[in-house]
Motif scaffolding. Structure first.
Motif, PDB file in Angstrom:
ATOM      1  N   ASP A  30      84.704 -17.005 129.366  1.00  0.00           N
ATOM      2  CA  ASP A  30      85.926 -17.985 129.721  1.00  0.00           C
ATOM      3  C   ASP A  30      86.955 -17.723 131.515  1.00  0.00           C
ATOM      4  O   ASP A  30      87.445 -16.611 130.763  1.00  0.00           O
ATOM      5  CB  ASP A  30      86.549 -18.506 128.626  1.00  0.00           C
ATOM      6  CG  ASP A  30      87.390 -20.200 129.245  1.00  0.00           C
ATOM      7  OD1 ASP A  30      87.805 -19.651 129.905  1.00  0.00           O
ATOM      8  OD2 ASP A  30      87.654 -20.912 128.025  1.00  0.00           O
ATOM      9  N   PRO A  31      86.557 -18.037 131.986  1.00  0.00           N
ATOM     10  CA  PRO A  31      87.636 -17.410 133.524  1.00  0.00           C
ATOM     11  C   PRO A  31      89.350 -17.514 132.614  1.00  0.00           C
ATOM     12  O   PRO A  31      89.868 -16.568 133.824  1.00  0.00           O
ATOM     13  CB  PRO A  31      87.598 -18.448 134.352  1.00  0.00           C
ATOM     14  CG  PRO A  31      86.350 -18.859 134.059  1.00  0.00           C
ATOM     15  CD  PRO A  31      86.165 -19.078 133.086  1.00  0.00           C
ATOM     16  N   GLU A  32      89.610 -18.777 132.241  1.00  0.00           N
ATOM     17  CA  GLU A  32      90.874 -18.790 131.779  1.00  0.00           C
ATOM     18  C   GLU A  32      91.535 -17.424 130.704  1.00  0.00           C
ATOM     19  O   GLU A  32      92.309 -17.409 130.330  1.00  0.00           O
ATOM     20  CB  GLU A  32      91.466 -20.081 131.310  1.00  0.00           C
ATOM     21  CG  GLU A  32      91.563 -21.202 131.913  1.00  0.00           C
ATOM     22  CD  GLU A  32      91.268 -22.624 131.765  1.00  0.00           C
ATOM     23  OE1 GLU A  32      91.681 -22.633 130.656  1.00  0.00           O
ATOM     24  OE2 GLU A  32      91.356 -23.621 132.333  1.00  0.00           O
ATOM     25  N   TYR A  33      90.271 -16.371 130.192  1.00  0.00           N
ATOM     26  CA  TYR A  33      90.907 -15.973 129.150  1.00  0.00           C
ATOM     27  C   TYR A  33      91.895 -14.907 129.488  1.00  0.00           C
ATOM     28  O   TYR A  33      91.583 -13.888 130.844  1.00  0.00           O
ATOM     29  CB  TYR A  33      89.629 -14.985 128.479  1.00  0.00           C
ATOM     30  CG  TYR A  33      88.730 -16.277 127.034  1.00  0.00           C
ATOM     31  CD1 TYR A  33      90.181 -16.735 126.761  1.00  0.00           C
ATOM     32  CD2 TYR A  33      87.869 -15.892 126.706  1.00  0.00           C
ATOM     33  CE1 TYR A  33      89.361 -17.135 125.623  1.00  0.00           C
ATOM     34  CE2 TYR A  33      87.149 -16.172 125.763  1.00  0.00           C
ATOM     35  CZ  TYR A  33      88.183 -17.510 125.530  1.00  0.00           C
ATOM     36  OH  TYR A  33      87.201 -17.684 124.412  1.00  0.00           O
ATOM     37  N   ARG A  34      92.813 -14.370 128.887  1.00  0.00           N
ATOM     38  CA  ARG A  34      93.315 -13.426 129.702  1.00  0.00           C
ATOM     39  C   ARG A  34      93.946 -12.617 128.423  1.00  0.00           C
ATOM     40  O   ARG A  34      94.676 -13.082 127.164  1.00  0.00           O
ATOM     41  CB  ARG A  34      95.037 -13.373 130.302  1.00  0.00           C
ATOM     42  CG  ARG A  34      94.455 -14.400 131.850  1.00  0.00           C
ATOM     43  CD  ARG A  34      94.287 -13.857 132.920  1.00  0.00           C
ATOM     44  NE  ARG A  34      94.668 -14.026 133.914  1.00  0.00           N
ATOM     45  CZ  ARG A  34      92.892 -14.920 133.738  1.00  0.00           C
ATOM     46  NH1 ARG A  34      92.029 -14.892 133.248  1.00  0.00           N
ATOM     47  NH2 ARG A  34      92.880 -15.887 135.565  1.00  0.00           N
ATOM     48  N   ILE A  35      94.403 -10.533 128.409  1.00  0.00           N
ATOM     49  CA  ILE A  35      94.434 -10.002 127.169  1.00  0.00           C
ATOM     50  C   ILE A  35      94.852  -9.111 127.773  1.00  0.00           C
ATOM     51  O   ILE A  35      94.710  -8.638 128.667  1.00  0.00           O
ATOM     52  CB  ILE A  35      93.434 -10.117 126.484  1.00  0.00           C
ATOM     53  CG1 ILE A  35      93.759  -8.722 125.287  1.00  0.00           C
ATOM     54  CG2 ILE A  35      92.217  -8.821 127.175  1.00  0.00           C
ATOM     55  CD1 ILE A  35      92.636  -8.516 124.383  1.00  0.00           C
ATOM     56  N   SER A  36      96.465  -8.386 127.091  1.00  0.00           N
ATOM     57  CA  SER A  36      96.750  -7.123 127.641  1.00  0.00           C
ATOM     58  C   SER A  36      95.842  -5.569 127.371  1.00  0.00           C
ATOM     59  O   SER A  36      95.461  -5.737 126.346  1.00  0.00           O
ATOM     60  CB  SER A  36      98.068  -7.051 126.476  1.00  0.00           C
ATOM     61  OG  SER A  36      97.941  -6.920 125.339  1.00  0.00           O
ATOM     62  N   GLY A  37      96.406  -4.734 128.147  1.00  0.00           N
ATOM     63  CA  GLY A  37      96.132  -3.495 127.435  1.00  0.00           C
ATOM     64  C   GLY A  37      95.455  -2.604 126.569  1.00  0.00           C
ATOM     65  O   GLY A  37      95.056  -2.383 125.485  1.00  0.00           O
TER      66      GLY A  37
END
Length: 221
Positions: free
Chosen positions: A43-50
């Motif tokens: 999903d191109p909208e997935y975002r997550i921190s390191g």
């Protein structure tokens, strides 16, 4: 631009796929870039921190972490591991005067340790581990140990908050209750006995309720 936060299971699977293709990853940034790419393919909208990726990688067992330390400003010993988010366990030692003192704390899951010398993680290296799932029993026990870490922190904060007041006895009553939850061998709801209950799920009686005696020594206490 809109973005979505992937759930824990999705992140765990993405980390596992990345580690299956990489025996060793030399930094958190590299791991983060690879996992973010893996998630974006779903999903191109997935975002997550390191930071979250690191904690999932270590806590799920998808990777073993090696920690390189650097000097840091002296801080209090942490109650919760800053590397993987699990409980820290106090390591005690006896002084020459016979007093018991805390010398350091070790994470109950990853290699992170914090002692009297001020240092903090400077670099993470991630190494592939054989594929496995963390048992449900272990996940439950980790949660209890994390709760115990928070309770130890609360115990100290209550004592500090009421120091110098005209009602310190009330603070002592509160910390005594916390201590009972943390350390009691008799209370069914203490952390040690709840942990014993979890380890003994499926048996007729929890281990902590079993008598210490035996047919050979029936009166042993």
């Amino acid at each position: 631009m809109k973005f979505k936060i992937p759930d824990q299971d999705t992140v765990c699977k993405a980390v596992s796929r990345v580690m299956l293709r990489n025996q060793r990853i030399e930094s958190q940034r590299e791991l983060s870039d690879l996992v973010q790419k893996e998630l974006s393919s779903e999903d191109p909208e997935y975002r997550i921190s390191g930071e979250r990726i690191r904690k999932v990688a270590v806590s799920s067992g998808a990777a073993k972490v090696e920690i390189e330390y650097r000097e840091a400003v002296k801080k209090k010993l942490p109650d919760i591991c800053p590397v993987c988010g699990n409980a820290m366990s106090p390591i005690m030692n006896m002084t020459l005067e016979g007093d018991v003192t805390e010398v350091k704390r070790n994470c109950t899951v990853c290699p992170f340790t914090a002692g009297q010398k001020a240092c903090s993680p400077g670099r993470y290296i991630f190494v592939r581990t054989p594929p496995h799932e963390v048992p449900e029993e272990e996940i439950r026990i980790r949660k209890l140990r994390k709760a115990a870490s928070h309770l130890r922190a609360a115990e100290k904060l209550i004592s500090e908050a009421l120091e110098g007041t005209n009602f310190p006895d009330r603070g002592a009553m509160a910390t005594d209750k916390i201590s009972e939850i943390l350390r009691s061998k008799d209370a069914a709801w203490s952390i040690p006995n709840l942990e014993a209950d979890i380890r003994d799920i499926g048996h007729e009686d929890p281990l902590w309720t079993n008598p210490l005696g035996s047919p050979k020594y029936p009166t042993r206490k």
